[in-house]
Design a protein around this motif. Structure first.
Motif, PDB file in Angstrom:
ATOM      1  N   VAL A  42       0.838  -1.199   0.000  1.00  0.00           N
ATOM      2  CA  VAL A  42       0.000   0.000   0.000  1.00  0.00           C
ATOM      3  C   VAL A  42       0.871   1.247   0.000  1.00  0.00           C
ATOM      4  CG1 VAL A  42      -1.715   1.319   1.293  1.00  0.00           C
ATOM      5  CG2 VAL A  42      -1.926  -1.168   1.120  1.00  0.00           C
ATOM      6  N   PHE A  43       1.910   1.251   0.819  1.00  0.00           N
ATOM      7  CA  PHE A  43       2.820   2.394   0.860  1.00  0.00           C
ATOM      8  C   PHE A  43       3.460   2.647  -0.503  1.00  0.00           C
ATOM      9  CE2 PHE A  43       7.335   3.501   0.957  1.00  0.00           C
ATOM     10  CZ  PHE A  43       7.262   4.809   1.413  1.00  0.00           C
ATOM     11  N   SER A  44       3.923   1.595  -1.148  1.00  0.00           N
ATOM     12  CA  SER A  44       4.600   1.740  -2.442  1.00  0.00           C
ATOM     13  C   SER A  44       3.682   2.384  -3.468  1.00  0.00           C
ATOM     14  CB  SER A  44       5.084   0.375  -2.938  1.00  0.00           C
ATOM     15  OG  SER A  44       6.004  -0.195  -2.037  1.00  0.00           O
ATOM     16  N   TYR A  45       2.438   1.930  -3.501  1.00  0.00           N
ATOM     17  CA  TYR A  45       1.479   2.531  -4.433  1.00  0.00           C
ATOM     18  C   TYR A  45       1.222   3.991  -4.082  1.00  0.00           C
ATOM     19  CZ  TYR A  45      -3.161   3.987  -5.919  1.00  0.00           C
ATOM     20  OH  TYR A  45      -4.212   4.711  -6.392  1.00  0.00           O
ATOM     21  N   ALA A  74      -5.819   1.359  -2.536  1.00  0.00           N
ATOM     22  CA  ALA A  74      -5.292   0.080  -2.057  1.00  0.00           C
ATOM     23  C   ALA A  74      -5.476   0.011  -0.549  1.00  0.00           C
ATOM     24  CB  ALA A  74      -3.822  -0.072  -2.422  1.00  0.00           C
ATOM     25  N   GLU A  75      -5.750  -1.197  -0.052  1.00  0.00           N
ATOM     26  CA  GLU A  75      -5.913  -1.379   1.388  1.00  0.00           C
ATOM     27  C   GLU A  75      -5.342  -2.725   1.812  1.00  0.00           C
ATOM     28  OE1 GLU A  75      -9.894  -2.169   2.844  1.00  0.00           O
ATOM     29  OE2 GLU A  75     -10.616  -2.431   0.780  1.00  0.00           O
ATOM     30  N   ALA A  76      -4.779  -2.735   2.998  1.00  0.00           N
ATOM     31  CA  ALA A  76      -4.262  -3.975   3.571  1.00  0.00           C
ATOM     32  C   ALA A  76      -5.383  -4.671   4.320  1.00  0.00           C
ATOM     33  CB  ALA A  76      -3.096  -3.675   4.505  1.00  0.00           C
ATOM     34  N   ILE A  77      -5.754  -5.864   3.859  1.00  0.00           N
ATOM     35  CA  ILE A  77      -6.789  -6.643   4.535  1.00  0.00           C
ATOM     36  C   ILE A  77      -6.212  -7.323   5.771  1.00  0.00           C
ATOM     37  CG2 ILE A  77      -8.368  -8.594   4.275  1.00  0.00           C
ATOM     38  CD1 ILE A  77      -8.651  -7.854   1.345  1.00  0.00           C
ATOM     39  N   ASP A  78      -5.042  -7.887   5.624  1.00  0.00           N
ATOM     40  CA  ASP A  78      -4.271  -8.382   6.756  1.00  0.00           C
ATOM     41  C   ASP A  78      -2.805  -8.289   6.350  1.00  0.00           C
ATOM     42  OD1 ASP A  78      -3.558 -10.744   5.260  1.00  0.00           O
ATOM     43  OD2 ASP A  78      -5.450 -11.659   5.862  1.00  0.00           O
ATOM     44  N   ASP A  79      -1.904  -8.849   7.132  1.00  0.00           N
ATOM     45  CA  ASP A  79      -0.475  -8.677   6.868  1.00  0.00           C
ATOM     46  C   ASP A  79      -0.044  -9.200   5.507  1.00  0.00           C
ATOM     47  OD1 ASP A  79      -0.097  -7.447   9.246  1.00  0.00           O
ATOM     48  OD2 ASP A  79       0.812  -9.161  10.286  1.00  0.00           O
ATOM     49  N   LEU A  80      -0.749 -10.222   5.015  1.00  0.00           N
ATOM     50  CA  LEU A  80      -0.326 -10.862   3.771  1.00  0.00           C
ATOM     51  C   LEU A  80      -1.360 -10.750   2.659  1.00  0.00           C
ATOM     52  CD1 LEU A  80       1.325 -14.122   5.189  1.00  0.00           C
ATOM     53  CD2 LEU A  80       2.474 -12.049   4.375  1.00  0.00           C
ATOM     54  N   THR A  81      -2.332  -9.866   2.816  1.00  0.00           N
ATOM     55  CA  THR A  81      -3.381  -9.718   1.810  1.00  0.00           C
ATOM     56  C   THR A  81      -3.615  -8.240   1.541  1.00  0.00           C
ATOM     57  OG1 THR A  81      -4.440 -11.687   2.751  1.00  0.00           O
ATOM     58  CG2 THR A  81      -5.689 -10.428   1.127  1.00  0.00           C
ATOM     59  N   VAL A  82      -3.545  -7.862   0.274  1.00  0.00           N
ATOM     60  CA  VAL A  82      -3.762  -6.465  -0.103  1.00  0.00           C
ATOM     61  C   VAL A  82      -4.768  -6.423  -1.241  1.00  0.00           C
ATOM     62  CG1 VAL A  82      -1.800  -6.453  -1.710  1.00  0.00           C
ATOM     63  CG2 VAL A  82      -2.658  -4.301  -0.801  1.00  0.00           C
ATOM     64  N   LYS A  83      -5.679  -5.450  -1.165  1.00  0.00           N
ATOM     65  CA  LYS A  83      -6.736  -5.315  -2.161  1.00  0.00           C
ATOM     66  C   LYS A  83      -6.600  -3.983  -2.888  1.00  0.00           C
ATOM     67  CE  LYS A  83     -11.777  -5.191  -2.760  1.00  0.00           C
ATOM     68  NZ  LYS A  83     -13.093  -5.260  -2.077  1.00  0.00           N
ATOM     69  N   THR A 113      -1.507  -3.795 -14.087  1.00  0.00           N
ATOM     70  CA  THR A 113      -0.839  -2.541 -13.752  1.00  0.00           C
ATOM     71  C   THR A 113      -0.471  -2.528 -12.274  1.00  0.00           C
ATOM     72  OG1 THR A 113      -2.081  -1.372 -15.473  1.00  0.00           O
ATOM     73  CG2 THR A 113      -1.052  -0.034 -13.765  1.00  0.00           C
ATOM     74  N   ALA A 114      -1.420  -2.923 -11.420  1.00  0.00           N
ATOM     75  CA  ALA A 114      -1.141  -2.987  -9.979  1.00  0.00           C
ATOM     76  C   ALA A 114      -0.080  -4.036  -9.671  1.00  0.00           C
ATOM     77  CB  ALA A 114      -2.429  -3.290  -9.217  1.00  0.00           C
ATOM     78  N   ALA A 115      -0.124  -5.154 -10.402  1.00  0.00           N
ATOM     79  CA  ALA A 115       0.822  -6.244 -10.147  1.00  0.00           C
ATOM     80  C   ALA A 115       2.253  -5.854 -10.464  1.00  0.00           C
ATOM     81  CB  ALA A 115       0.434  -7.466 -10.970  1.00  0.00           C
ATOM     82  N   GLY A 116       2.442  -4.829 -11.294  1.00  0.00           N
ATOM     83  CA  GLY A 116       3.784  -4.435 -11.697  1.00  0.00           C
ATOM     84  C   GLY A 116       4.419  -3.350 -10.862  1.00  0.00           C
ATOM     85  N   ILE A 117       3.768  -2.906  -9.797  1.00  0.00           N
ATOM     86  CA  ILE A 117       4.323  -1.841  -8.952  1.00  0.00           C
ATOM     87  C   ILE A 117       5.591  -2.320  -8.242  1.00  0.00           C
ATOM     88  CG2 ILE A 117       3.889  -0.420  -6.897  1.00  0.00           C
ATOM     89  CD1 ILE A 117       0.923  -0.419  -7.683  1.00  0.00           C
ATOM     90  N   SER A 118       6.633  -1.512  -8.289  1.00  0.00           N
ATOM     91  CA  SER A 118       7.863  -1.830  -7.557  1.00  0.00           C
ATOM     92  C   SER A 118       7.602  -1.701  -6.059  1.00  0.00           C
ATOM     93  CB  SER A 118       8.989  -0.877  -7.965  1.00  0.00           C
ATOM     94  OG  SER A 118       9.304  -1.030  -9.334  1.00  0.00           O
ATOM     95  N   ILE A 119       7.964  -2.739  -5.306  1.00  0.00           N
ATOM     96  CA  ILE A 119       7.640  -2.771  -3.881  1.00  0.00           C
ATOM     97  C   ILE A 119       8.825  -2.290  -3.051  1.00  0.00           C
ATOM     98  CG2 ILE A 119       6.836  -4.198  -1.974  1.00  0.00           C
ATOM     99  CD1 ILE A 119       4.841  -3.762  -4.330  1.00  0.00           C
TER     100      ILE A 119
END
Length: 650
Positions: free
Chosen positions: A183-186, A207-216, A230-236
Motif C-alpha cells: 500500500v505504501f509503495s502505491y 489500495a488497502e491492507a486486509i491483513d499482513d499478507l493480503t492487499v486489495k 498494472t497494480a501487479a507491476g508496482i515496484s515494492i
C-alpha cells in the motif's frame, strides 16, 4: 447433530458458505427461542424424536455465480501458457551456473539513487533492486505470474484485485514484506513520485491492507481488463526505510530493495555496482529460476558515444547494443571480431517498434496548425539518407506501432470504420478516403512535388517567403525553431533536415546538450523540437494515456512530449485501454494509430526491426529466444570461455 455439507467449486464457495451460514443462524435463533440447546436438538420422545425443520432459505441464482477466481497468474487475453506447477520459463537455462561479473555501460552521469521522481538523473540498473507483486513472461503477449504475491484473486469484471503475498517474502535487510509495504509503495508513487505514475495508475481507486499478507486494489468504474496487471507491476519498497525521509528529493543513500540485487557501491556520476543478494528468498521461484546469474553487475559511465564504443572494443565492458548503422558496418572491423573474441549479430524481431521521430512541441503557437506540421514533413529526406548515410539498413517509420499487426494501413473499414464514424466531423476527410502517406522523394519529380505541396500548406496557414525567409504574413516574424539533441552522431542527420527546411525558408537551429540537461528539459516540456522514441509493446494499454492523452499534455514528466490535446485521440486511447479481446485491441489500436498519423504531430524517422548486439565471447546463452527478444539477464559467464579469453585486446 444436524450437519450441512457444502460441496462446491472453489469459485462458488463463498456464496454457498454465506447461504449455509444464514441457515445455521436461523436454526440457532429458533432453537434458542424454544429453550433448546443449539448444539443438539433433543428428542421429545425416546421413541419418536422430534426434529424441527430448518426454515426455507431462498438462494438467488446470481449468488451462485463465481465471485472471484484465484490463480497463480493472470493474462490480458486468453489462457496462461504456464500452469500452477511450472518449474521455470521455457526460455531460460534452469541449470545456468552462478558467478562472475557483468560490466555494462551507461551514457548518463547520475546524481540520485531514486528512480521514481522527476528530480535528478537516476543511476542505470536501479530496476534490478526492486521486485513487483508479479512478473511478466517473455514468451506470451501479456501474462504475469506470482513473485512477491503467490496468487491473485479477481472477479469476472476485474473491478478489484486481491493479492495474496508469499509469507516467505523478504526485503534485502531481512524484514518481512507486508501488505502495508505494498500500500505504501502505491501511495508514495502516486503522491510524491513522477507525475507519470498518477497517469499510469489513473484507473486505480485505492489500495488497502486486509491483513499482513493480503492487499486489495480497487479500480474505478469502467473496463479494467489490464488494471490488475498494472497494480501487479508496482515496484515494492519498504515503508520503514522511507519513514522520515522526503521521497521526492534526490539522494545518494543506498536504498533497501526487494529484488535479487542490491547496491554494493557507487562513485557519483561515474559508476554503480550491484551485487546479487546471497540469501534472496525468491531465487528458486519458477519465475526467477535460470535468471540473475551474475554475482556482480557494474555500470560504467561514458559521456561521449565514440569513447563508449572504443571502450567496448578495448574490453572495458562486455555487451553493447549498437545504434549506428554506419558504425555497425565499419567500426567493428577489428582483429577481435575476426578471431571471434567479439561476437556481433543482428537479431530481427516482429515486435512493435513504436515511433521514433522529430517531435514538435504543439503547445507553442508556431506548431499549433496541422498544416504547418504537415509541411515540415518535407524536411526529412529519408530516401537520400538511406542511400548516403544508413547503408540501406533502415525502413521508414509510417506508424506508431510499426513492425507489427497493430500498425494501421490502407483506409479504415469494418469495425475500425465503425469506431471512427462517430468522430467523422472532427477528423480530416482524407483519413476516410486515402491511405496515410509520407513524402517519397524517390518518386518521379518527388522532391519538387513535396516542396510545392509544403509551400502551399504554409501559405494557407499564414506564412510566405520574403527574401528567401519564411515569415508570418501579419507579423513578419521569421519561422525559426531550435532542435535539441543529445547525441553527436545524430547531428549529421539533423543537418540534412536543416538544409531541406531552408528550401522552405525555415531556419532550424541545432543545439547539442548533455543527457542530464536533455532529460530535465523534456520532462519540463522546455523545448521547441526534440528527437524521441516511444517504445511500444504487443499489448498497448494504459501507458497510451501517458503518451497521448490531453490530461498528460499538462503533466510534467509525462511522455506526451508533443503536447497532443485531441478529444478523438482521448476516445481512441480509452478504446485501446478497455479492449476485451485481441480482436478489439487490434481494431482500437489501428484507429488510434490512424488518428495520430493524420494529426501530423511528429516527423517520423526510421526503424531497424531488430537489435544489433555485440558481446565479448565469454557468455553462455539459453537455446530459446522468446517472443519479446533477448535479455542479458538470462545469460551467464561460461567458465571455459572466460578462461580462454582475456578481456580486451587488439
Amino acid at each position: 447433530m444436524i450437519a450441512y455439507v457444502a460441496n462446491t467449486k472453489p469459485s462458488r464457495m463463498y456464496s454457498v458458505r454465506r447461504a449455509v451460514s444464514s441457515m445455521l443462524v436461523a436454526i440457532g435463533v429458533m432453537a434458542f427461542s424454544a429453550g433448546i440447546p443449539f448444539a443438539s436438538v433433543q428428542a421429545q420422545d425416546t421413541d419418536k424424536p422430534v426434529i424441527n425443520p430448518a426454515p426455507t432459505v431462498e438462494v438467488q441464482e446470481a449468488e451462485l455465480d463465481p465471485l472471484t477466481t484465484t490463480s497463480h497468474g493472470i493474462s490480458l487475453y486468453g489462457d496462461l501458457k504456464y500452469g500452477p506447477d511450472f518449474q521455470h520459463f521455457d526460455y531460460v537455462n534452469p541449470d545456468a551456473p552462478k558467478g562472475g561479473t557483468l560490466i555494462q555501460s551507461s551514457i548518463v552521469a547520475f546524481d540520485t539513487l531514486n528512480p521514481f521522481t522527476l528530480k535528478g538523473t537516476s543511476a542505470a540498473g536501479l530496476g534490478l533492486i526492486y521486485d513487483s507483486l508479479m512478473v511478466a513472461s517473455a514468451d506470451e503477449p501479456y501474462a504475469m505470474y506470482g513473485l512477491i504475491a503467490r496468487s491473485i484473486e479477481v472477479p469476472q469484471d476485474r473491478s478489484f484485485a486481491i493479492f495474496h503475498l508469499d509469507p516467505r517474502a523478504r526485503f534485502q535487510d531481512g524484514s518481512e514484506i507486508t501488505a502495508d509495504d505494498v500500500v505504501f509503495s502505491y501511495e508514495v508513487l502516486v503522491e510524491k513520485g513522477s507525475p507519470v505514475y498518477r497517469q499510469y495508475f489513473s484507473q486505480i481507486e485505492g489500495a488497502e491492507a486486509i491483513d499482513d499478507l493480503t492487499v486489495k486494489f480497487t479500480f474505478k468504474p469502467g473496463n479494467n481488463r489490464e488494471t490488475p496487471m498494472t497494480a501487479a507491476g508496482i515496484s515494492i519498497m519498504p515503508k520503514k526505510f522511507w519513514e522520515g525521509k522526503d521521497f521526492s528529493k534526490t539522494t545518494f543513500e543506498i536504498p533497501v530493495g526487494s529484488g535479487a540485487y542490491k547496491v554494493a557501491s557507487i562513485e557519483a556520476g561515474r559508476r554503480i555496482t550491484y551485487e546479487r543478494v546471497k540469501d534472496y528468498w525468491a531465487a528458486d521461484l519458477p519465475v526467477n529460476r535460470g535468471q540473475s546469474n551474475f554475482d556482480t553487475i557494474r555500470y560504467d559511465t561514458y559521456l561521449d558515444p565514440e569513447v563508449q564504443r572504443q571502450a567496448f572494443l578495448a574490453g572495458e565492458y562486455m555487451v553493447r547494443s549498437e545504434h549506428s548503422s554506419r558504425d555497425w558496418s565499419t567500426a567493428y572491423d577489428t582483429p577481435a571480431v575476426e578471431r571471434g573474441d567479439i561476437q556481433k549479430k543482428f537479431m530481427p524481431d516482429h515486435l512493435p517498434v513504436g515511433m521514433q521521430a522529430y517531435v514538435m512541441n504543439n503547445r507553442l503557437p508556431l506548431f499549433s496548425d496541422w498544416r504547418v506540421r504537415k509541411a515540415l514533413q518535407y524536411g526529412f529526406d529519408f530516401q537520400w539518407l538511406s542511400q548516403a548515410m544508413f547503408y540501406g539498413a533502415y525502413k521508414r517509420t509510417d506508424s506508431y506501432f510499426v513492425n507489427s499487426d497493430l500498425a494501421s494501413s490502407g483506409i479504415p473499414t469494418g469495425d475500425e470504420l465503425a469506431l471512427l464514424e462517430p468522430y467523422r466531423d472532427q477528423l480530416p476527410p482524407e483519413l476516410f478516403t486515402q491511405p496515410f502517406k509520407l513524402p517519397n522523394f524517390d518518386e518521379p519529380d518527388g522532391r519538387r512535388k513535396a516542396l510545392r505541396d509544403s509551400m502551399t500548406l504554409l501559405n494557407e496557414a499564414g506564412w510566405e517567403v520574403r527574401d528567401k525567409v519564411l515569415v508570418n504574413k501579419e507579423t513578419g516574424q521569421p519561422f525559426r525553431f531550435e532542435l535539441v539533441i543529445r547525441q553527436p552522431g545524430i547531428e549529421k542527420i539533423a543537418l540534412v533536415m536543416k538544409a531541406r527546411l531552408k528550401q522552405l525558408g525555415v531556419q532550424m537551429d541545432i543545439r547539442l546538450i548533455d543527457t542530464g540537461q536533455w532529460v530535465n528539459r523534456i520532462q519540463a516540456f522546455d523545448f521547441e523540437a526534440i528527437t524521441f522514441w516511444w517504445q511500444q509493446s504487443l499489448t498497448p494499454g494504459n501507458e497510451q494515456r501517458v503518451f497521448w492523452s490531453s490530461e498528460a499534455a499538462d503533466q510534467p514528466g509525462s511522455r506526451n512530449f508533443a503536447g497532443i490535446k485531441n478529444p478523438v485521440v482521448d476516445a481512441m486511447v480509452d478504446k485501446v485501454a478497455s479492449a476485451n479481446s485481441w480482436e478489439e485491441l487490434v481494431t482500437a489500436t489501428h484507429a488510434l494509430d490512424r488518428v495520430l498519423l493524420w494529426g501530423y504531430y511528429v516527423i517520423p524517422q526510421y526503424y531497424l526491426g531488430g537489435e544489433r548486439l555485440a558481446w565479448w565471447n565469454i557468455f553462455g546463452h539459453p537455446d530459446t529466444v522468446p517472443l519479446k527478444g533477448e535479455s542479458v539477464m538470462r545469460w551467464w559467464i561460461d567458465p571455459d570461455k572466460a578462461a580462454k579469453l582475456p578481456m580486451g585486446g587488439n
